[in-house]
Design a protein around this motif. Sequence first.
Motif, PDB file in Angstrom:
ATOM      1  N   LEU A 157      -8.781  -3.743  38.619  1.00 35.93           N
ATOM      2  CA  LEU A 157      -8.285  -3.606  37.251  1.00 35.93           C
ATOM      3  C   LEU A 157      -7.795  -4.951  36.719  1.00 35.93           C
ATOM      4  N   LEU A 158      -7.212  -5.743  37.591  1.00 40.84           N
ATOM      5  CA  LEU A 158      -6.775  -7.079  37.159  1.00 40.84           C
ATOM      6  C   LEU A 158      -7.974  -7.931  36.729  1.00 40.84           C
ATOM      7  N   GLU A 159      -9.115  -7.714  37.397  1.00 45.60           N
ATOM      8  CA  GLU A 159     -10.310  -8.450  36.991  1.00 45.60           C
ATOM      9  C   GLU A 159     -10.720  -8.072  35.562  1.00 45.60           C
ATOM     10  N   VAL A 160     -10.586  -6.793  35.247  1.00 44.26           N
ATOM     11  CA  VAL A 160     -10.911  -6.365  33.879  1.00 44.26           C
ATOM     12  C   VAL A 160      -9.940  -7.001  32.889  1.00 44.26           C
ATOM     13  N   HIS A 161      -8.673  -6.988  33.240  1.00 47.14           N
ATOM     14  CA  HIS A 161      -7.700  -7.641  32.345  1.00 47.14           C
ATOM     15  C   HIS A 161      -8.028  -9.129  32.196  1.00 47.14           C
ATOM     16  N   GLY A 162      -8.531  -9.724  33.268  1.00 44.49           N
ATOM     17  CA  GLY A 162      -8.911 -11.126  33.188  1.00 44.49           C
ATOM     18  C   GLY A 162     -10.025 -11.356  32.172  1.00 44.49           C
ATOM     19  N   ALA A 163     -10.921 -10.379  32.060  1.00 48.63           N
ATOM     20  CA  ALA A 163     -11.989 -10.511  31.063  1.00 48.63           C
ATOM     21  C   ALA A 163     -11.413 -10.431  29.647  1.00 48.63           C
ATOM     22  N   TYR A 164     -10.469  -9.519  29.440  1.00 44.84           N
ATOM     23  CA  TYR A 164      -9.805  -9.482  28.122  1.00 44.84           C
ATOM     24  C   TYR A 164      -9.076 -10.800  27.846  1.00 44.84           C
ATOM     25  N   ARG A 192     -28.318 -15.257  17.443  1.00 46.62           N
ATOM     26  CA  ARG A 192     -27.443 -16.108  18.246  1.00 46.62           C
ATOM     27  C   ARG A 192     -27.390 -15.607  19.686  1.00 46.62           C
ATOM     28  N   THR A 193     -27.388 -16.522  20.604  1.00 37.90           N
ATOM     29  CA  THR A 193     -27.313 -16.172  22.017  1.00 37.90           C
ATOM     30  C   THR A 193     -25.868 -16.258  22.495  1.00 37.90           C
ATOM     31  N   GLY A 194     -25.670 -15.839  23.730  1.00 35.12           N
ATOM     32  CA  GLY A 194     -24.303 -15.816  24.222  1.00 35.12           C
ATOM     33  C   GLY A 194     -24.232 -15.915  25.726  1.00 35.12           C
ATOM     34  N   ASP A 195     -23.098 -15.522  26.228  1.00 32.36           N
ATOM     35  CA  ASP A 195     -22.852 -15.555  27.676  1.00 32.36           C
ATOM     36  C   ASP A 195     -22.189 -14.259  28.119  1.00 32.36           C
ATOM     37  N   LEU A 196     -22.607 -13.805  29.271  1.00 28.32           N
ATOM     38  CA  LEU A 196     -21.923 -12.667  29.873  1.00 28.32           C
ATOM     39  C   LEU A 196     -20.570 -13.132  30.397  1.00 28.32           C
ATOM     40  N   ILE A 197     -19.544 -12.401  30.056  1.00 22.20           N
ATOM     41  CA  ILE A 197     -18.205 -12.717  30.581  1.00 22.20           C
ATOM     42  C   ILE A 197     -17.936 -11.898  31.837  1.00 22.20           C
ATOM     43  N   ALA A 198     -18.227 -10.626  31.785  1.00 21.54           N
ATOM     44  CA  ALA A 198     -17.964  -9.773  32.950  1.00 21.54           C
ATOM     45  C   ALA A 198     -18.631  -8.422  32.761  1.00 21.54           C
ATOM     46  N   TYR A 199     -18.945  -7.803  33.883  1.00 26.43           N
ATOM     47  CA  TYR A 199     -19.344  -6.393  33.880  1.00 26.43           C
ATOM     48  C   TYR A 199     -18.631  -5.706  35.028  1.00 26.43           C
TER      49      TYR A 199
END
Lengths: 277, 87
Positions: free
Chosen positions: A28-35, A251-258
């Motif tokens: 869950l902390l990893e998800v918060h890290g994405a936010y 426009r292209t982008g980058d994946l931050i997290a899944y």
Amino acid sequence: MGTIVGGFVLPHEPGLFFTPREAAKPELLEVHGAYDKVRDRIGELGATTVIVVGADHYVLFGPQCLPNFLIGVGDVTGPYERFPGIGQDEIPNNRELARHILDHGRANGFDWAAAKSLRVDHSVGLPARICALPNPSVTGVIPVYLASGVEPLIPIRRAYELGGAIRAAVEASGTDERVVVIGSGGISHWVGMSRMGDHNEAFDRMVLDCVVRGDPAPLLALSDTEIVHQAGNGGLEIRNLVCAMGAMPGRTGDLIAYHDQPDWVAGLGFAEIHAAA
Amino acid sequence: MSSEAVEVALYDLGVKREARTGFASDPDAFLARYALAPEEAAMIREFDVAGLQARNVSPLLTMGFWMMNHPGKSRTDYLDQLRAAGQ
């Protein structure tokens, strides 16, 4: 002239926020890290206004009136739901720009519904409070709701076109606003259905790949029946992501997290869309 | 007598405290406010969320109705009922 300086897609699963951060497990902390990453990037982009495109979950709007697409042009509060450590009071709106987007849209074939007073739900309120407003540069959050959760649904192509209308309005504004557009929605999830808790990672990653490549075509080709079959009724929320893509065409982008955990309702995808082509 | 009326009743029960209070104290009197067929009223009164979904009522509403009104307010119980019905 206003400028769209960036875009993001992110989930808004409320269950993530009922657990205080200090009590969160590593995943869950990893998800918060994405936010946190989205929050920090909004600050680095120097955004002054953030437009959050969310979905009503049959809470804000009842069967008596279901707007196809709506913009909040007045006072905004929320989120409607209570989460530990997250306020529910006023969310500062950029009323001038919101009203301009409404007027510009109506003059150009996009008949916005308007809310003069709006208490948002988690789909708008969480990104506003977690990712947008912590940045001192952000002085306003404009809420947009699409009919992406409740029938009758906005056609997915219309959601994409609406993103273009938002972009056109921002660029036609007389201000120097630096605008970020967030498409807020889970990807695969079966809300209130017997498969609730299932995910379809392949579908989720296909959607995120389209966002990162700046290619809406595979998403616009999906029928609602296909989306529900592959990604549940919650998957219909990809309209919100597609709307953000429409605000930044090509426009292209980058994946931050899944992230995809059995305890979570949705497949959680985060990506940034870059303003530069 | 329509699924629309069912959705209005479930929406009210999901978001309006006075509706929940009225339903809890006298379900029949509360449900009489809506243009419901007898079988529709019975499904609401009996928390038959599987039956409601089979009539194309939005899962968003059936879940909100259950979580805000069912005595147990258990998502597991809610899903168990749907799965037992083969939904």
